[in-house]
Design an enzyme around this catalytic site. Structure first.
Site, PDB file in Angstrom:
ATOM      1  CD  GLU A 118      28.605  13.708  13.036  1.00  0.00           C
ATOM      2  OE1 GLU A 118      28.133  12.052  13.354  1.00  0.00           O
ATOM      3  OE2 GLU A 118      29.224  13.735  14.188  1.00  0.00           O
ATOM      4  CG  ASP A 119      32.742  14.956  10.539  1.00  0.00           C
ATOM      5  OD1 ASP A 119      32.026  15.906  11.065  1.00  0.00           O
ATOM      6  OD2 ASP A 119      33.647  14.182  10.052  1.00  0.00           O
TER       7      ASP A 119
END
Ligand code: MN
Length: 481
Positions: free
Chosen positions: A77-78
């Site tokens: 996600e990051d």
């Protein structure tokens, strides 16, 4: 634990699995590099979060892939990491776990947007593919709840409510009691800070007052079991703050909460559980109605233990929980305990038992197969799985789990569709009731069938709560028309 380091994690893992330290160290260095420069709202480096998540999992004796996925769970996600990268550097299992956790991280139960509903469905059905996704998600949520103090008050309350609505039931369903009770206490703390504080004080006072009595009982039972050469370990526990809160909200007086204080006695074998029970009862008078045998009648989440409430020292009521060491692992960590108890074949056994023994799982699969639209699916899961439940007995004494408001029709179909299709009436606690009678906790239910019955009526559709009953009634009506 503050200032947790990778060495703390590795030391924890080494306590139960000494051979796979290197791959976990590797997962950490990737996570460390990838999250470099990112900060949490607390101002700490981001890496502290996945590290803590993995540490929670290590405390539950999770397997290697789960621990790696815990460390990497926010990298898709990051950061620039991809699922394919993870598969290549680690393995497919780790990649699928991280991907599963990522997909469900944006879920929003109260949203009406279709994208969110689809995500919510993913978190729920994620269990059916690999229950470890949910275990990692629970550890993720637990650490986020522990560090919720840095968020706005609105966010705190929102997260606390979501935790109570979804994650606490999930933790219960897979039997992870330690996570469940900590999540409950943290949620209560943010939802009702004043009540939390008040009960926390009460709890501390009780613990202080009863320390002496519990210690004496512990020593006494310890001596008796040592004399009889029964291998054992005894621990003291007080009910969690939320548990006390709930009882008091239900109108109980403190002195009437029979399981406020408990001794957990762990022994080596089932036979010794019963011998220990006899020994405890010969020393301390039991309250007959409070005896429960969850060993031969496990809870629907596979919790197994003997419970007996006795008059302890100073006539204090003390619940004594007696179980084997393995049962205690299940009682603390739920399905995660499989890693520890079944070593090599934990994975396959876990998914198999999930399918065969955990009742919520069957309901989930049923709902998933019936509702094609995400909204219908999410609403039904809320109604059927995340609402209050009741536990009733079959004539043979097995425990069935049903959503609150269920009727004997739901009960009949839960046992077998033939029973539902030929049902003519029902007896609850030996009294004949209407088929749309609302069942209560501990009801003993018997379905009266007749192969010449007309079968389920159209109007029964409005009288049932469960998806299986609805589907079966519809199928039957279709055949008639
Ligand atoms: Mn996370």
């Amino acid at each position: 634990m503050d200032n947790l380091t990778i060495n703390d994690l590795l030391a924890k893992v080494a306590e139960y699995n000494n051979e796979e330290i290197e791959i976990i160290r590797k997962a950490y260095s990737y996570a460390f590099e990838l999250h470099k420069g990112q900060k949490r709202q607390s101002g700490e480096d981001y890496i502290t979060h996945p590290l803590h998540v993995s540490y929670i999992l290590a405390n539950m004796h999770a397997d290697r892939d789960t621990l790696c996925a815990g460390l990497l769970h926010d990298t898709l996600e990051d950061t620039k990491m991809t699922k394919e990268d993870i598969a290549l550097i680690f393995n497919d299992d780790v990649a699928n776990l991280v991907d599963g956790v990522t997909k469900i991280s944006k879920m929003n139960f109260s949203s009406k947007q279709d994208q969110n509903l689809a995500n919510t469905r993913k978190i729920i059905t994620g269990i059916t593919e690999d229950v470890r996704i949910i275990i990692i998600k629970l550890a993720d949520r637990l650490h986020n709840m522990r560090t919720l103090g840095f968020k706005s008050e609105f966010k705190q309350k929102e997260n606390a409510m979501e935790t109570m609505d979804i994650f606490v039931p999930l933790a219960y369903y897979i039997g992870a009691y330690r996570i469940k009770s900590e999540l409950e206490d943290l949620s209560l703390q943010y939802l009702y800070p004043d009540k939390y504080k008040k009960i926390e004080d009460i709890k501390l006072r009780i613990e202080d007052n009863s320390k002496h009595c519990l210690e004496e009982m512990l020593q006494t039972i310890n001596r008796i079991l040592t004399d009889k050469n029964i291998p054992h370990e005894i621990k003291v526990r007080t009910k969690n703050i939320y548990g006390i809160y709930k009882r008091m909200e239900q109108g109980y007086k403190l002195s009437d909460i029979h399981d406020l204080l408990a001794l957990k006695v762990m022994v080596d074998t089932i036979a010794n559980c019963y011998q220990t029970l006899g020994l405890v009862h010969s020393k301390y008078h039991p309250i007959n109605e409070k005896f429960k045998d969850y060993i031969y009648n496990p809870k629907t989440n596979m919790y197994r233990s003997l419970h007996t409430t006795v008059f302890g020292e100073d006539d204090r009521l003390v619940q004594t929980q007696i179980r084997t060491f393995d049962m205690d692992k299940i009682a603390s960590f739920g399905l995660t305990a499989y890693f520890d108890i079944n070593k090599g074949n934990a994975r396959s056994l876990m998914q198999k038992d999930l399918k065969d023994k955990y009742q919520f799982f069957k309901s989930l699969v049923e709902i998933n197969s019936v509702f094609s639209d995400n909204k219908g699916f999410v609403n039904q899961v809320k109604r059927e799985l995340f609402a209050d439940k009741i536990y009733v007995y079959t004539p043979k004494g097995e425990i069935l789990e049903l959503p609150k408001g269920s009727t004997p029709i739901d009960f009949a179909y839960k046992i077998h569709s033939n029973i539902g299709d030929t049902m003519v009436s029902a007896a609850v606690n030996d009294k004949i009731v209407d088929v749309d009678y609302h069942l209560h906790n501990k009801d003993r239910v018997r379905i009266i069938t007749d192969i010449l019955s007309y079968g389920p009526r159209e109007e029964w559709l409005d009288k049932v709560k469960t998806t299986k009953a609805k589907r079966k009634i519809k199928e039957f009506r279709k055949k008639c028309n």
